[in-house]
Design an enzyme around this catalytic site. Structure first.
Site, PDB file in Angstrom:
ATOM      1  N   ASN A   1       0.595  -1.100   0.153  1.00 19.17           N
ATOM      2  CA  ASN A   1      -0.012   0.077  -0.126  1.00 19.17           C
ATOM      3  C   ASN A   1       0.775   1.079   0.214  1.00 19.17           C
ATOM      4  O   ASN A   1       0.158   2.333  -0.196  1.00 19.17           O
ATOM      5  CB  ASN A   1      -0.933   0.049   1.199  1.00 19.17           C
ATOM      6  CG  ASN A   1      -0.428  -0.060   2.522  1.00 19.17           C
ATOM      7  OD1 ASN A   1       0.749  -0.400   2.544  1.00 19.17           O
ATOM      8  ND2 ASN A   1      -1.144   0.173   3.535  1.00 19.17           N
TER       9      ASN A   1
ATOM     10  N   CYS B   1      -3.315   0.434   7.162  1.00 18.15           N
ATOM     11  CA  CYS B   1      -3.291  -0.222   8.185  1.00 18.15           C
ATOM     12  C   CYS B   1      -3.903   0.694   9.194  1.00 18.15           C
ATOM     13  O   CYS B   1      -4.386   0.129  10.538  1.00 18.15           O
ATOM     14  CB  CYS B   1      -1.808  -0.622   8.655  1.00 18.15           C
ATOM     15  SG  CYS B   1      -0.657   0.772   8.585  1.00 18.15           S
TER      16      CYS B   1
ATOM     17  N   GLU C   1       5.251  -3.725  11.475  1.00 15.33           N
ATOM     18  CA  GLU C   1       4.120  -3.305  11.827  1.00 15.33           C
ATOM     19  C   GLU C   1       3.031  -3.990  11.077  1.00 15.33           C
ATOM     20  O   GLU C   1       3.246  -4.258   9.811  1.00 15.33           O
ATOM     21  CB  GLU C   1       4.043  -1.783  11.295  1.00 15.33           C
ATOM     22  CG  GLU C   1       3.071  -0.927  11.695  1.00 15.33           C
ATOM     23  CD  GLU C   1       1.733  -0.947  10.897  1.00 15.33           C
ATOM     24  OE1 GLU C   1       1.053  -1.974  10.643  1.00 15.33           O
ATOM     25  OE2 GLU C   1       1.785  -0.059   9.716  1.00 15.33           O
TER      26      GLU C   1
END
Ligand code: G3H
Length: 497
Positions: A170, A299, A265
């Site tokens: 992304n 996210c 992450e």
């Protein structure tokens, strides 16, 4: 535009993008390539090299050798290289953004923003590195019981060695440079494994670093199949640190990686808690921006709304009105909602939507999908027995759970296995701080949707959302270790005179 001008050398005659090693663009000895499908057309758009394990070994050797010299390159000079790379990156924002549009269907303007933000991040990292790595600490021994003032400890930060960076689809440019720049300024070498969707944008970005003149072997970028080189890279003995952003693959990596620092992450289920006294227009605009920008594929997207029953109707109505204005279509046309990254992702999102439908959620709009394009959907009256109450869709579908007390909202937020960010909307700052303290997330935003930036802010997830903290300063620190030199005096230093 991709593949032209300064980017000509990164692609071969058969239009397969090369990988980058030893300061050169190379074709893999495998003779194989990996195809990248355009999420909008669902047709193959680009091809990248399928690198071999032997090629990875060579990259690691070169990275190790180059790092030794780089660590001895003055800090100001390392910063100079990074500033140069940042300027080149920004200069070439258009062709890089074009790749983002075609590979990951990022809306055209957001794609340009990603590249510009990346250039700024690299420059800021160079400046921050000069500041924080230029300082060390001096400790004296007589503060610890039983000691005289006869030992002086000088501690400073030194590089870890070879950093392996694995960014997600992304933000294949921005979340790559957020790992590359701290690694380099701290004196490490860097091996990048870009996501397959987004690899060509990442290769263009690497060419900007190449043009900045970094030493050979210091930066490498290998592309290929996860099944062939994924574990091989993350378990490679030459790697001294892994910085990964992505899905739960990160959990598997953290179990397999050796005794090296990890920065991870791994997504979130960011809750938006709305109290009765909140500014409901502000709430609605943040839910729409937070839940639907880049079609929910962030996210830090708002992934569940927990709203007090007494204001729920009003919030849903305002959100619906704003959602009606979202444009749906192609990233080239800069639509707000664009196709999600892959067919399997669209199928997964649809599975969550259908599960909620069967279990009685109220659909505020009709569910609509064409190929990978899913129209934005708000699901009201979602209950905890529905998958969408807990799972991360990574798409433009957002559940609303009506709550009868703040405690109920906090309980839902904290029962999640994720803990990235969350947000709370209220006019009562005292209440907001108390709620922030009790929410088990790495960050709580008060009166705004979750977001990683500005990029120098600390960014971290609890529980399955990650390990360690990011943000420019924290990433630089994480990619260093402390080295101490102790001066031992023959007698305490304060005995003269
Ligand atoms: O997708 C994960 C990113 O770290 C989110 O970044 O908040 O800037 O969209 P963002």
């Amino acid at each position: 535009m991709a593949g032209t001008d300064v980017f000509t050398e990164i692609v071969d005659g058969e239009q397969v993008y090369k990988y980058y090693a030893d300061g050169e663009w190379k074709k893999s000895a495998s003779g194989k390539s990996v195809s990248i499908v355009n999420p909008t057309t669902r047709k193959p758009q680009y091809k990248v090299q399928a690198c071999t394990q032997e090629e990875v070994n060579k990259v690691m050797e070169a990275a190790k050798a180059a790092q030794k010299l780089w660590a001895r390159t003055p800090l100001w000079k390392r910063a100079e290289y990074l500033h140069k790379a940042a300027a080149i990156l920004k200069e070439h924002k258009a062709p890089i953004a074009e790749c983002l549009v075609k590979e990951i269907a990022k809306p055209a303007k957001d794609a340009v923003t990603e590249v510009v933000r990346s250039g700024d991040l690299v420059s800021y990292t160079a400046e921050e590195g000069v500041r924080i790595l230029g300082e060390g600490k001096l400790l004296v021994s007589d503060s610890f019981p039983g000691n005289e003032r006869s030992k002086y400890c000088l501690s400073s930060k030194v590089p870890l060695g070879v950093v392996l960076a694995i960014p997600p689809f992304n933000y294949p440019v921005n979340l790559a440079v957020s790992k590359i720049a701290p690694a380099l300024i701290a004196g490490n070498s860097l091996v990048l494994k870009p996501p397959t969707q987004g690899a060509v944008a990442a290769l263009h970005m690497i060419q900007c670093f190449h043009l900045a003149g970094f030493p050979k072997g210091l930066i490498s970028c290998v592309t290929g199949k996860g099944s062939e080189i994924g574990d091989f890279l993350t378990m490679h003995p030459g790697v001294n640190c892994i910085s990964f952003t992505g899905g739960d693959t990160g959990i598997a990596i953290s179990k397999k990686a050796g005794m090296i620092p990890l920065q991870m992450e791994l997504g979130g289920k960011d809750a938006c808690i709305v109290l009765e006294d909140a500014d409901l227009d502000l709430v609605a605009s943040n839910i729409v921006k937070g839940g639907y920008s880049y079609s929910g594929q962030r996210c830090t997207a708002v992934k569940v709304v927990l709203v007090m029953e007494s204001v729920a109707d009003a919030v849903v109505e305002k959100v619906e009105a704003k959602m009606a204005k979202l444009s749906v279509g192609s990233p080239e046309d800069d639509c707000d909602i664009t196709p999600v990254v892959s067919e399997s992702s669209a199928n997964f999102i649809e599975g969550l939507v259908m599960d909620a439908k069967e279990k009685g959620a109220t659909f505020c709009q009709e569910y609509r999908r064409e190929g990978n394009l899913i129209w934005p959907l708000l699901l009201d009256h979602v209950r905890p027995d529905m998958r969408i109450a807990w799972e991360e869709p990574f798409g433009p579908v957002l559940p609303v759970i009506r709550i009868s007390s703040v405690e109920e909202g906090i309980h839902h937020c904290n029962a999640s296995n994720f803990g990235l960010q969350g947000c709370v909307f209220t006019r009562d700052i005292n209440k907001a701080i108390m709620i922030s303290d009790v929410m088990e997330t790495g960050t709580v935003q008060i009166n705004s949707a979750p977001a990683r930036g500005p990029d120098h802010f600390p960014f971290q997830g609890l529980k399955d959302s990650g390990i360690g903290s990011q943000g420019i300063t924290n990433s630089i620190n994480m990619m260093t270790k402390i080295k101490s030199t102790v001066i031992n005096l023959p007698s305490p230093s304060y005995t003269m005179g």
